[in-house]
Design a protein around this motif. Sequence first.
Motif, PDB file in Angstrom:
ATOM      1  N   LEU A   1      -3.150 -28.994 -11.420  1.00  0.00           N
ATOM      2  CA  LEU A   1      -2.154 -29.909 -10.725  1.00  0.00           C
ATOM      3  C   LEU A   1      -0.746 -29.360 -10.694  1.00  0.00           C
ATOM      4  CD1 LEU A   1      -3.254 -33.157 -12.835  1.00  0.00           C
ATOM      5  CD2 LEU A   1      -3.615 -32.835 -10.092  1.00  0.00           C
ATOM      6  N   GLN A   2      -0.438 -28.798 -11.489  1.00  0.00           N
ATOM      7  CA  GLN A   2       0.947 -27.886 -11.619  1.00  0.00           C
ATOM      8  C   GLN A   2       1.062 -27.053 -10.277  1.00  0.00           C
ATOM      9  OE1 GLN A   2       1.540 -25.495 -15.057  1.00  0.00           O
ATOM     10  NE2 GLN A   2       3.888 -25.149 -14.452  1.00  0.00           N
ATOM     11  N   ARG A   3      -0.008 -26.290 -10.053  1.00  0.00           N
ATOM     12  CA  ARG A   3       0.141 -25.507  -8.998  1.00  0.00           C
ATOM     13  C   ARG A   3       0.182 -26.075  -7.790  1.00  0.00           C
ATOM     14  NH1 ARG A   3       1.933 -20.555  -9.598  1.00  0.00           N
ATOM     15  NH2 ARG A   3       0.630 -19.838  -8.018  1.00  0.00           N
ATOM     16  N   GLU A   4      -0.813 -27.051  -7.706  1.00  0.00           N
ATOM     17  CA  GLU A   4      -0.837 -28.015  -6.159  1.00  0.00           C
ATOM     18  C   GLU A   4       0.479 -28.516  -5.964  1.00  0.00           C
ATOM     19  OE1 GLU A   4      -4.036 -30.731  -6.538  1.00  0.00           O
ATOM     20  OE2 GLU A   4      -5.401 -29.071  -6.405  1.00  0.00           O
ATOM     21  N   LYS A   5       1.089 -29.106  -7.072  1.00  0.00           N
ATOM     22  CA  LYS A   5       2.749 -29.594  -6.710  1.00  0.00           C
ATOM     23  C   LYS A   5       3.734 -28.571  -6.591  1.00  0.00           C
ATOM     24  CE  LYS A   5       6.192 -32.203  -9.231  1.00  0.00           C
ATOM     25  NZ  LYS A   5       6.537 -32.603 -10.825  1.00  0.00           N
ATOM     26  N   GLU A   6       3.543 -27.589  -7.009  1.00  0.00           N
ATOM     27  CA  GLU A   6       4.187 -26.246  -6.473  1.00  0.00           C
ATOM     28  C   GLU A   6       3.967 -25.893  -5.078  1.00  0.00           C
ATOM     29  OE1 GLU A   6       4.024 -23.193  -9.405  1.00  0.00           O
ATOM     30  OE2 GLU A   6       4.784 -24.168 -11.188  1.00  0.00           O
ATOM     31  N   PHE A   7       2.805 -25.846  -4.786  1.00  0.00           N
ATOM     32  CA  PHE A   7       2.358 -25.684  -3.512  1.00  0.00           C
ATOM     33  C   PHE A   7       2.898 -26.376  -2.383  1.00  0.00           C
ATOM     34  CE2 PHE A   7      -0.572 -26.035  -0.072  1.00  0.00           C
ATOM     35  CZ  PHE A   7      -0.259 -24.954   0.806  1.00  0.00           C
ATOM     36  N   ARG A   8       2.835 -27.739  -2.904  1.00  0.00           N
ATOM     37  CA  ARG A   8       3.235 -28.930  -1.814  1.00  0.00           C
ATOM     38  C   ARG A   8       4.754 -28.819  -1.823  1.00  0.00           C
ATOM     39  NH1 ARG A   8       1.537 -32.852  -4.999  1.00  0.00           N
ATOM     40  NH2 ARG A   8      -0.478 -32.289  -5.438  1.00  0.00           N
ATOM     41  N   ASN A   9       5.476 -28.541  -2.749  1.00  0.00           N
ATOM     42  CA  ASN A   9       6.906 -28.335  -2.750  1.00  0.00           C
ATOM     43  C   ASN A   9       7.363 -27.048  -1.792  1.00  0.00           C
ATOM     44  OD1 ASN A   9       7.449 -30.541  -4.512  1.00  0.00           O
ATOM     45  ND2 ASN A   9       7.520 -29.426  -6.385  1.00  0.00           N
ATOM     46  N   LYS A  10       6.720 -26.032  -2.047  1.00  0.00           N
ATOM     47  CA  LYS A  10       6.973 -24.932  -1.218  1.00  0.00           C
ATOM     48  C   LYS A  10       6.663 -25.288   0.204  1.00  0.00           C
ATOM     49  CE  LYS A  10       6.319 -19.858  -1.214  1.00  0.00           C
ATOM     50  NZ  LYS A  10       5.563 -18.863  -1.699  1.00  0.00           N
ATOM     51  N   GLN A  11       5.535 -25.584   0.438  1.00  0.00           N
ATOM     52  CA  GLN A  11       5.114 -26.148   1.739  1.00  0.00           C
ATOM     53  C   GLN A  11       6.106 -26.940   2.309  1.00  0.00           C
ATOM     54  OE1 GLN A  11       1.589 -28.346   2.229  1.00  0.00           O
ATOM     55  NE2 GLN A  11       1.058 -27.547   3.995  1.00  0.00           N
TER      56      GLN A  11
ATOM     57  N   ARG B   1       9.424 -27.382   1.519  1.00  0.00           N
ATOM     58  CA  ARG B   1      10.716 -26.662   1.528  1.00  0.00           C
ATOM     59  C   ARG B   1      10.522 -25.452   2.955  1.00  0.00           C
ATOM     60  NH1 ARG B   1      10.553 -25.182  -3.271  1.00  0.00           N
ATOM     61  NH2 ARG B   1       9.720 -22.891  -2.849  1.00  0.00           N
ATOM     62  N   GLU B   2       9.528 -25.209   3.038  1.00  0.00           N
ATOM     63  CA  GLU B   2       9.289 -23.849   4.000  1.00  0.00           C
ATOM     64  C   GLU B   2       9.078 -24.621   5.570  1.00  0.00           C
ATOM     65  OE1 GLU B   2       9.957 -20.540   3.740  1.00  0.00           O
ATOM     66  OE2 GLU B   2      10.244 -20.880   1.575  1.00  0.00           O
ATOM     67  N   MET B   3       8.329 -25.537   5.505  1.00  0.00           N
ATOM     68  CA  MET B   3       7.726 -25.945   6.805  1.00  0.00           C
ATOM     69  C   MET B   3       8.358 -27.601   7.242  1.00  0.00           C
ATOM     70  SD  MET B   3       3.785 -24.725   6.951  1.00  0.00           S
ATOM     71  CE  MET B   3       3.150 -25.889   7.685  1.00  0.00           C
ATOM     72  N   GLY B   4       8.736 -28.124   6.268  1.00  0.00           N
ATOM     73  CA  GLY B   4       9.170 -29.610   6.363  1.00  0.00           C
ATOM     74  C   GLY B   4       8.026 -30.265   6.501  1.00  0.00           C
ATOM     75  N   SER B   5       8.082 -31.562   6.470  1.00  0.00           N
ATOM     76  CA  SER B   5       6.872 -32.405   6.308  1.00  0.00           C
ATOM     77  C   SER B   5       6.126 -32.640   7.442  1.00  0.00           C
ATOM     78  CB  SER B   5       7.414 -33.877   5.613  1.00  0.00           C
ATOM     79  OG  SER B   5       8.273 -34.402   6.660  1.00  0.00           O
ATOM     80  N   GLN B   6       4.968 -32.959   7.459  1.00  0.00           N
ATOM     81  CA  GLN B   6       4.109 -32.978   8.515  1.00  0.00           C
ATOM     82  C   GLN B   6       4.493 -34.075   9.519  1.00  0.00           C
ATOM     83  OE1 GLN B   6       2.445 -30.704   9.659  1.00  0.00           O
ATOM     84  NE2 GLN B   6       0.763 -29.784   7.846  1.00  0.00           N
ATOM     85  N   GLY B   7       4.809 -35.141   8.877  1.00  0.00           N
ATOM     86  CA  GLY B   7       5.333 -36.311   9.740  1.00  0.00           C
ATOM     87  C   GLY B   7       6.658 -35.822  10.810  1.00  0.00           C
ATOM     88  N   ASN B   8       7.419 -34.939  10.126  1.00  0.00           N
ATOM     89  CA  ASN B   8       8.787 -34.515  10.884  1.00  0.00           C
ATOM     90  C   ASN B   8       8.382 -33.782  11.792  1.00  0.00           C
ATOM     91  OD1 ASN B   8      11.297 -34.389  11.253  1.00  0.00           O
ATOM     92  ND2 ASN B   8      11.704 -32.863   9.613  1.00  0.00           N
ATOM     93  N   LEU B   9       7.329 -32.850  11.609  1.00  0.00           N
ATOM     94  CA  LEU B   9       6.923 -31.693  12.462  1.00  0.00           C
ATOM     95  C   LEU B   9       6.363 -32.470  13.828  1.00  0.00           C
ATOM     96  CD1 LEU B   9       6.839 -28.677  12.794  1.00  0.00           C
ATOM     97  CD2 LEU B   9       4.456 -28.895  11.815  1.00  0.00           C
ATOM     98  N   SER B  10       5.466 -33.509  13.468  1.00  0.00           N
ATOM     99  CA  SER B  10       4.724 -34.073  14.623  1.00  0.00           C
ATOM    100  C   SER B  10       5.735 -34.882  15.428  1.00  0.00           C
ATOM    101  CB  SER B  10       3.603 -34.982  14.254  1.00  0.00           C
ATOM    102  OG  SER B  10       3.976 -36.065  13.330  1.00  0.00           O
ATOM    103  N   ALA B  11       6.817 -35.271  15.051  1.00  0.00           N
ATOM    104  CA  ALA B  11       7.859 -36.187  15.580  1.00  0.00           C
ATOM    105  C   ALA B  11       8.608 -35.212  16.280  1.00  0.00           C
ATOM    106  CB  ALA B  11       8.683 -36.872  14.669  1.00  0.00           C
ATOM    107  N   LYS B  12       8.868 -34.223  15.723  1.00  0.00           N
ATOM    108  CA  LYS B  12       9.706 -33.196  16.649  1.00  0.00           C
ATOM    109  C   LYS B  12       8.704 -32.736  17.809  1.00  0.00           C
ATOM    110  CE  LYS B  12      12.597 -30.454  13.525  1.00  0.00           C
ATOM    111  NZ  LYS B  12      12.545 -29.285  12.819  1.00  0.00           N
TER     112      LYS B  12
END
Length: 118
Positions: free
Chosen positions: A49-59, A61-72
């Motif tokens: 759970l800790q590693r998944e949370k870190e991965f989601r935070n990094k994702q 931070r690096e790529m932005g949220s998927q909703g934001n990306l599809s809106a762009k």
Amino acid sequence: MTSQSQGIQQLLQAEKRAKDKLEEAKKRKGKRLKQAKEEAIAEIDHYRLQREKEFRNKQTREMGSQGNLSAKIEEQTTETVRNLTSSYHKNMESMMKKLLSTICDIKPEVHPNFRHAV
């Protein structure tokens, strides 16, 4: 003989006590193994759970949220379609005139390589 039978009885009792202690030790060992397995599973789940949370935070931070990306992407697509439509309407009439003049306004000329037969 009674001392021999007493000695045998004591040996049998000692053997029974040893067997009971051995069974008790096996039960304790089984319980401990089960407890250790449960603790290990809990620790693994916590780590996962800790590693998944870190991965989601990094994702995020690096790529932005998927909703934001599809809106762009949707916004860029709409803008491109709008530009193409505008360009089409702006240039359609002049292109139609050029095409029609090329097709309809024929100017017959003799080719420069043509020779009269003498």
